[in-house]
Design a protein around this motif. Structure first.
Motif, PDB file in Angstrom:
ATOM      1  N   GLN A   1       0.931  -0.749   0.166  1.00  0.00           N
ATOM      2  CA  GLN A   1      -0.051  -0.349   0.180  1.00  0.00           C
ATOM      3  C   GLN A   1       1.042   1.328  -0.086  1.00  0.00           C
ATOM      4  O   GLN A   1       0.784   2.572  -0.637  1.00  0.00           O
ATOM      5  N   LEU A   2       1.812   1.199   0.305  1.00  0.00           N
ATOM      6  CA  LEU A   2       2.841   2.866   0.879  1.00  0.00           C
ATOM      7  C   LEU A   2       3.445   2.462  -0.442  1.00  0.00           C
ATOM      8  O   LEU A   2       3.549   3.432  -0.935  1.00  0.00           O
ATOM      9  N   VAL A   3       3.946   1.290  -0.549  1.00  0.00           N
ATOM     10  CA  VAL A   3       4.720   2.023  -2.620  1.00  0.00           C
ATOM     11  C   VAL A   3       3.164   1.944  -3.826  1.00  0.00           C
ATOM     12  O   VAL A   3       3.888   2.951  -4.168  1.00  0.00           O
ATOM     13  N   ARG A   4       2.594   1.821  -3.779  1.00  0.00           N
ATOM     14  CA  ARG A   4       1.602   2.703  -4.246  1.00  0.00           C
ATOM     15  C   ARG A   4       1.101   3.964  -4.153  1.00  0.00           C
ATOM     16  O   ARG A   4       0.833   4.763  -4.673  1.00  0.00           O
ATOM     17  N   TYR A   5       0.884   4.099  -2.392  1.00  0.00           N
ATOM     18  CA  TYR A   5       0.792   5.452  -2.741  1.00  0.00           C
ATOM     19  C   TYR A   5       1.606   6.538  -2.475  1.00  0.00           C
ATOM     20  O   TYR A   5       1.031   7.500  -3.684  1.00  0.00           O
ATOM     21  N   LEU A   6       3.101   6.318  -2.637  1.00  0.00           N
ATOM     22  CA  LEU A   6       4.026   6.814  -3.339  1.00  0.00           C
ATOM     23  C   LEU A   6       4.205   6.721  -4.450  1.00  0.00           C
ATOM     24  O   LEU A   6       4.184   7.868  -4.616  1.00  0.00           O
TER      25      LEU A   6
END
Length: 353
Positions: free
Chosen positions: A81-86
């Motif tokens: 989720q964090l990678v997709r958000y960034l």
């Protein structure tokens, strides 16, 4: 080496300013990245399940909850989720709001002018009161005038904004009927101007609709006064302290011994040198007001970004809150950069080169 012998900066003064701005913007990138990570993690550890909220409540079926969780991307591991958000942030995509059904960037662009107009008006009102009060208190330290100024500043900062806002509504709208209906930026029966900048006062002025301009200004007075009262204390007290320090300096005593008028000494020499710390505190106050005016926006039904973020937070709508925090951090960086440049204008010795 004397100043005259020092080489001129490459590209001239404006080239030096541009390099300074570039360096400051690059140095702000790690801070903004930290804000992104912190906000993302903070939203995930808050209690409540947004999938349950947006799946029509706690009585929704598990299939509906799972479908909403999949739509929000919450079914994936945290690091994914964090990678997709960034990755979305690098493309300018702040996500979609489950509350409004619109992209967060669209919502923020629509609402930011309302918050900026309110905050700018409140800051201008606060400065127009704080500077004279601080100067008068510094010219008569320890007198009744000084004590009255201190009392007013202390009273303004001690009363919470939602209390002062409700008191102003009660007095000026309910009792005296001087103020218009304190809901929103414009009366519901008034015609809105063509959207040019999003700032109603500017848009009404550009189309020459002065009746609409007065209506928008009337709606703005009470919320702007509420915010101005809250920030009056730091601005006035900083002005007083800075003026006291400058008035006791050697160059002011020299100006007095030369027989210059008091007005010239105070306005031209003392006030200009005393403005540097006031500029600094004004930038901090502006950034604080923009992010912390959520109570004022709620009390006056002001359609700004702060009330939008609060509604999203209560609904556990992650994307609008993350977008709001990133927006506030970016504005804070830009305001501090502007203050650095204004330093060089107010005092050429504090060069930005």
């Amino acid at each position: 080496m004397s100043d005259a012998a020092q080489p001129a900066p490459r590209g001239g003064k404006w080239g030096a300013v541009g390099r300074r701005v570039g360096v400051r913007l690059l140095s702000a990138v790690p801070a903004l990245f930290g804000v992104l990570i912190f906000t993302f993690l903070l939203m995930r550890v808050l209690p409540g399940d947004p999938a349950v909220f947006f799946a029509a409540g706690a009585n929704a079926g598990q299939a509906e909850i799972d479908m909403v969780r999949e739509q929000m991307g919450l079914d994936r591991p945290m690091h994914e989720q964090l990678v997709r958000y960034l990755w979305d942030i690098t493309r300018g995509n702040l996500g979609n709001s489950m509350t409004t059904g619109q992209p967060v960037r669209t919502d923020l662009i629509e609402r930011l002018p309302a918050s900026l107009e309110l905050t700018f008006s409140a800051l201008l009102l606060a400065l127009s009161l704080a500077l004279p009060l601080g100067i008068v208190a510094a010219l008569r330290p320890g007198t009744l005038v000084d004590h009255v100024v201190r009392f007013l500043c202390t009273l303004g900062v001690c009363v919470p904004t939602f209390v002062s806002g409700l008191l102003l509504i009660y007095v000026f709208y309910y009792l005296l009927a001087w103020a218009p209906d304190p809901t929103g930026r414009l009366d519901i029966f008034a015609a809105t101007p063509p959207e040019i900048t999003g700032f109603l006062l500017i848009d009404f002025a550009l189309v020459g609709d002065w009746e609409g301009w007065r209506a928008a200004a009337g709606q703005l007075i009470l919320p702007a006064s509420t915010m101005a009262l809250f920030v009056l204390a730091p601005l006035a007290r900083m002005t007083r302290a800075s003026m006291l320090a400058v008035l006791g300096s050697d160059f002011v005593r020299t100006a007095k011994s030369l027989g210059l008028s008091n007005w010239r000494i105070i306005v031209v020499y003392a006030l200009r040198n005393a403005l540097l710390p006031v500029l600094t505190i004004s930038g901090i106050v502006f950034s604080t007001m923009l992010g912390a005016n959520v109570l004022v926006e709620k009390v006056f039904s002001w359609p700004g970004v702060a009330s939008y973020a609060l509604d999203a937070l209560l609904a556990s709508d992650y994307a609008p809150v993350q977008g709001f925090v990133l927006l506030m951090a970016t504005i804070f960086v830009m305001v501090n950069l502007l203050i650095d440049i204004l330093y060089g204008v107010a005092d050429p010795r504090a060069s930005v080169a």
